[in-house]
Motif scaffolding. Structure first.
Motif, mmCIF file in Angstrom:
data_model
loop_
_atom_site.group_PDB
_atom_site.id
_atom_site.type_symbol
_atom_site.label_atom_id
_atom_site.label_comp_id
_atom_site.label_asym_id
_atom_site.label_seq_id
_atom_site.Cartn_x
_atom_site.Cartn_y
_atom_site.Cartn_z
ATOM 1 N N ARG A 193 75.239 85.898 -30.946
ATOM 2 C CA ARG A 193 73.850 85.284 -30.985
ATOM 3 C C ARG A 193 72.766 86.308 -30.606
ATOM 4 N NH1 ARG A 193 71.463 79.825 -30.529
ATOM 5 N NH2 ARG A 193 69.323 79.844 -29.576
ATOM 6 N N CYS A 194 71.674 86.132 -31.255
ATOM 7 C CA CYS A 194 70.493 86.899 -31.059
ATOM 8 C C CYS A 194 69.244 86.186 -31.059
ATOM 9 C CB CYS A 194 70.259 88.325 -31.683
ATOM 10 S SG CYS A 194 68.720 89.002 -31.578
ATOM 11 N N ASP A 195 68.468 86.105 -29.776
ATOM 12 C CA ASP A 195 67.151 85.514 -29.689
ATOM 13 C C ASP A 195 66.031 86.496 -29.544
ATOM 14 O OD1 ASP A 195 69.214 83.270 -28.425
ATOM 15 O OD2 ASP A 195 67.112 82.263 -29.051
ATOM 16 N N PRO A 196 65.570 86.797 -30.921
ATOM 17 C CA PRO A 196 64.208 87.697 -30.562
ATOM 18 C C PRO A 196 63.162 87.310 -30.032
ATOM 19 C CG PRO A 196 64.177 86.629 -32.708
ATOM 20 C CD PRO A 196 65.432 86.137 -32.096
ATOM 21 N N ILE A 197 62.370 88.299 -29.623
ATOM 22 C CA ILE A 197 61.059 88.030 -29.007
ATOM 23 C C ILE A 197 60.145 87.037 -30.015
ATOM 24 C CG2 ILE A 197 58.870 89.034 -28.429
ATOM 25 C CD1 ILE A 197 60.425 91.639 -27.515
ATOM 26 N N SER A 198 59.436 86.072 -29.362
ATOM 27 C CA SER A 198 58.892 85.150 -30.136
ATOM 28 C C SER A 198 57.861 85.742 -31.048
ATOM 29 C CB SER A 198 58.302 84.003 -29.113
ATOM 30 O OG SER A 198 57.676 83.059 -29.937
ATOM 31 N N GLY A 199 58.073 85.263 -32.254
ATOM 32 C CA GLY A 199 56.820 85.807 -33.108
ATOM 33 C C GLY A 199 57.418 87.165 -33.923
ATOM 34 N N HIS A 200 58.184 87.746 -33.594
ATOM 35 C CA HIS A 200 58.790 88.868 -34.091
ATOM 36 C C HIS A 200 59.196 88.606 -35.702
ATOM 37 C CE1 HIS A 200 58.964 92.285 -30.792
ATOM 38 N NE2 HIS A 200 57.806 91.672 -30.765
ATOM 39 N N VAL A 201 58.658 89.616 -36.529
ATOM 40 C CA VAL A 201 58.896 89.232 -37.978
ATOM 41 C C VAL A 201 60.420 89.933 -38.458
ATOM 42 C CG1 VAL A 201 58.330 89.704 -40.287
ATOM 43 C CG2 VAL A 201 56.585 88.904 -38.756
ATOM 44 N N SER A 202 60.502 91.032 -37.835
ATOM 45 C CA SER A 202 61.911 91.998 -38.206
ATOM 46 C C SER A 202 62.888 91.788 -37.065
ATOM 47 C CB SER A 202 61.267 93.455 -38.443
ATOM 48 O OG SER A 202 60.639 93.587 -39.326
ATOM 49 N N LEU A 203 64.104 91.654 -37.621
ATOM 50 C CA LEU A 203 65.258 91.601 -36.739
ATOM 51 C C LEU A 203 66.219 92.579 -37.427
ATOM 52 C CD1 LEU A 203 66.638 88.608 -35.065
ATOM 53 C CD2 LEU A 203 68.321 90.086 -36.478
ATOM 54 N N PHE A 204 66.871 93.356 -36.555
ATOM 55 C CA PHE A 204 67.914 94.213 -36.987
ATOM 56 C C PHE A 204 69.176 94.172 -35.870
ATOM 57 C CE2 PHE A 204 64.939 97.375 -39.021
ATOM 58 C CZ PHE A 204 63.614 96.799 -38.286
ATOM 59 N N TRP A 205 70.244 94.285 -36.672
ATOM 60 C CA TRP A 205 71.629 94.319 -36.012
ATOM 61 C C TRP A 205 72.156 95.812 -36.176
ATOM 62 C CZ3 TRP A 205 73.876 90.769 -32.730
ATOM 63 C CH2 TRP A 205 73.371 89.514 -33.140
ATOM 64 N N TYR A 206 72.755 96.391 -34.806
ATOM 65 C CA TYR A 206 73.253 97.721 -34.862
ATOM 66 C C TYR A 206 74.652 97.641 -34.218
ATOM 67 C CZ TYR A 206 68.558 99.840 -35.842
ATOM 68 O OH TYR A 206 67.237 100.092 -36.572
ATOM 69 N N GLN A 207 75.111 98.650 -34.442
ATOM 70 C CA GLN A 207 76.724 98.474 -33.996
ATOM 71 C C GLN A 207 76.751 99.916 -33.076
ATOM 72 O OE1 GLN A 207 79.961 99.694 -36.231
ATOM 73 N NE2 GLN A 207 81.342 98.002 -35.584
ATOM 74 N N GLN A 208 77.072 99.705 -31.992
ATOM 75 C CA GLN A 208 77.193 101.032 -31.008
ATOM 76 C C GLN A 208 78.375 101.327 -30.574
ATOM 77 O OE1 GLN A 208 74.762 101.185 -27.544
ATOM 78 N NE2 GLN A 208 74.727 103.640 -27.623
ATOM 79 N N ALA A 209 79.229 102.268 -31.082
ATOM 80 C CA ALA A 209 80.615 102.255 -30.552
ATOM 81 C C ALA A 209 80.520 103.313 -29.377
ATOM 82 C CB ALA A 209 81.416 103.296 -31.551
ATOM 83 N N LEU A 210 81.628 103.376 -28.385
ATOM 84 C CA LEU A 210 81.667 103.765 -27.106
ATOM 85 C C LEU A 210 81.264 105.492 -27.335
ATOM 86 C CD1 LEU A 210 82.098 103.401 -24.043
ATOM 87 C CD2 LEU A 210 84.490 104.276 -24.550
ATOM 88 N N GLY A 211 80.078 105.905 -26.444
ATOM 89 C CA GLY A 211 79.735 107.233 -26.626
ATOM 90 C C GLY A 211 78.905 107.850 -28.077
#
Lengths: 120, 116
Positions: free
Chosen positions: A22-40
């Motif tokens: 789950r992601c709760d963005p900053i209130s009022g922010h229009v854009s939302l992104f998901w990223y994947q970060q592998a170790l290192g």
């Protein structure tokens, strides 16, 4: 708090299990992104929402990955039938502006602390 | 395809020294180049950013140098402090005229250690 909030912070899943992040963005922010970060490694783009519309899902690695943002605020990233290679930190980011901004405005993306997913 | 390449992978400097991290990009459509700082267990946080209409931007001890013709940009940390020890990521995006959001393409990261 005023920042991007993600839950859970840590998730251990057995291989084949479905998970929801789950992601709760900053209130009022229009854009939302998901990223994947592998170790290192640096974060890698998964998908982008403008309000409730998913405008870019080109980074999703397989059809086991699904994201939604039904009311244009909270977003959920779902991974079905998890595999070991899905183990990573999943970061959510939000920014104020959306597409169609032709001015060079500050489009700073604010990141959450991430969810560390471990598939065993 | 790695569109943003970052070096070095790790960097150790003494307190008070200058830390320099370099990045090179391929996509000439990129028009926004931020640097992010990430501490263990935290998400990346914007440190400083530059757009290609200027060659240098300075904010306190942090300076970005940008070379459009070479498609390279670098981060300089002056008077490095132990509190600067973190992982630094360069990134690039297409900001103006982008139709699918300003998605960031990140470099591989540089782990900076500043010894006291």
């Amino acid at each position: 708090g005023a920042g991007v909030s993600q839950s859970p912070r840590y998730k251990v899943a057995k291989r084949g299990q479905d998970v929801a992040l789950r992601c709760d963005p900053i209130s009022g922010h229009v854009s939302l992104f998901w990223y994947q970060q592998a170790l290192g490694q640096g974060p890698e783009f998964l998908t982008y929402f403008q309000n409730e519309a998913q405008l870019d899902k080109s980074g999703l690695p397989s059809d086991r990955f699904f994201a939604e943002r039904p009311e244009g605020s909270v977003s959920t990233l779902k991974i079905q039938r998890t595999q070991q290679e899905d183990s990573a930190v999943y970061l959510c980011a939000s920014s104020l502006v959306g597409i169609g901004w032709r001015l060079r405005l500050n489009t700073e993306a604010f990141f959450g602390q991430g969810t560390r997913l471990t598939v065993v | 395809q790695q569109q943003v390449k970052q070096s070095p992978q790790s960097l150790i400097v003494q307190k008070g020294g200058i830390s320099i991290i370099n990045c090179a990009y391929e996509n000439t459509a990129f028009d926004y180049f931020p640097w992010y700082q990430q501490f263990p267990g935290k998400g990346p946080a914007l440190l400083i950013a530059i757009r290609p209409d200027v060659s240098e931007k300075k904010e306190g001890r942090f300076t970005i140098s940008f070379n459009k013709s070479a498609k390279q940009f670098s981060l300089h940390i002056m008077d490095s402090q132990p509190g600067d020890s973190a992982t630094y990521f360069c990134a690039a995006s297409i900001e103006v005229g982008e139709t699918s959001g300003s998605r960031l393409t990140f470099g591989e990261g540089t782990q900076l250690t500043v010894n006291p």
